[in-house]
Motif scaffolding. Sequence first.
Motif, short mmCIF file in Angstrom:
data_model
loop_
_atom_site.label_atom_id
_atom_site.label_comp_id
_atom_site.label_asym_id
_atom_site.label_seq_id
_atom_site.Cartn_x
_atom_site.Cartn_y
_atom_site.Cartn_z
N GLN A 53 0.81 -1.21 0.00
CA GLN A 53 0.00 0.00 0.00
C GLN A 53 0.84 1.27 0.00
N ASN A 57 -1.76 2.85 -3.81
CA ASN A 57 -3.02 2.88 -3.08
C ASN A 57 -4.02 3.75 -3.81
N LYS A 59 -7.66 6.20 -3.20
CA LYS A 59 -8.55 6.89 -2.27
C LYS A 59 -9.62 7.64 -3.06
N GLN A 66 -9.58 14.71 -0.70
CA GLN A 66 -9.18 13.31 -0.74
C GLN A 66 -9.47 12.63 0.58
N ALA A 67 -10.08 11.45 0.54
CA ALA A 67 -10.40 10.72 1.76
C ALA A 67 -9.12 10.32 2.50
N LYS A 68 -9.24 10.12 3.82
CA LYS A 68 -8.08 9.74 4.62
C LYS A 68 -7.77 8.25 4.49
N HIS A 69 -8.82 7.44 4.30
CA HIS A 69 -8.63 5.99 4.34
C HIS A 69 -8.49 5.42 2.92
N PHE A 70 -7.74 4.33 2.82
CA PHE A 70 -7.58 3.65 1.54
C PHE A 70 -8.88 3.00 1.12
N LEU A 71 -9.11 2.95 -0.19
CA LEU A 71 -10.27 2.25 -0.72
C LEU A 71 -10.11 0.75 -0.49
N TRP A 100 -11.69 9.26 -8.15
CA TRP A 100 -10.77 8.46 -7.33
C TRP A 100 -9.35 8.84 -7.73
N ASP A 112 0.45 10.72 -8.97
CA ASP A 112 -0.99 10.59 -8.75
C ASP A 112 -1.71 10.54 -10.10
#
Length: 345
Positions: A53, A57, A59, A66-71, A100, A112
């Motif tokens: 990861q 990774n 997100k 951008q979300a903090k947690h991985f998808l 995403w 990215d």
Amino acid sequence: MLFFIAINSLYANNEIKIDYQNPQKPQVSVAISDKVLKNIVDEYLVLDKAKAQKILNVKMIADGKQAKHFLSGVLHIRLSPTKPQLVFTPTNHLNPEFSWVATHKTDTKTIDKKFHALPLVVPYTTPKVQEFYPKETKIPMNTKFFTYVFSVPMQRDPKMDNFIKVYEGDKEIMRGEKRPKWNADGTRLSIIIHPSGLLHGGKNPSHGKQPAFYDGKSYKITLNDKLKDIYGRKIEPYSYSFTATKRDMTKPCITKKDIKIPTKETMQPLVLRFSEPMDYWMMTRNIKLDHLGSWRTDDDGTQWQFVPTKRWHKKTYNVDMSYFVTDLADWKLDTENSCIDKFSF
């Protein structure tokens, strides 16, 4: 997750690729070097998810943030003709309304790439079994793999007993004992039958010495319409019947005279003729050949063709069949009596 390691001397580029074969579960992949590959697996060839990861990774982006947690998804290694790839497959279908971002980190930079899932456009092709292997109606009692090739990507349902049944005469056997192996895009499914017969007779350890099938008895494997494709359509039912023969205790063989080499700068296939039928899953996944193309077989699985998607170059090609290329009964290639498992052309 277990996988096979392909050693190569090429270093990876940093491009992030998005595969939309399953429009709502696009796969994200990056090519990796041998050094990275060795760093993310342990001595038992198990992928270290935390290390993986850090390299790749995904997100979600919502309201520009951008979300903090991985998808949620699965990371695995995919073999390719040139270099291994680290691949991310989402666990759930992604909503096309959201964005995403995939992040690939190397020693020197962070890359990215934003992407969307795509709406499902239902194709005209109906979901059905295009091919089934083995094709013979008489097969060794210790045959290990039974492989379906589907016309469209299927939902990779892990509950095999819902849609695949195995019968000995009129009696259903192997409930809860069928081990599935799906390929990445859901167009191929192999059912694993343990060659020592450990799956026959349920979970009772005393049944461990019984074979999966019995010499001379008839069996049937059925697939019903409870399996659906990624578009939610039911598949056409399919049935394969066979008679088990005596246990195969012979290793397969191929010699140089059994190989038809293609002419360079042409699109001719490379043709291999083995001494006995080879396993479809193991053949199509485990032969190492540095060229783009696909493997095809005749009805009984003894003759295989590698059909290239581009012309052969004027260079030396190395073909390695030593790594888990097996016959129907899981025997690897014999390396005695003029038999080979590696050659060049």
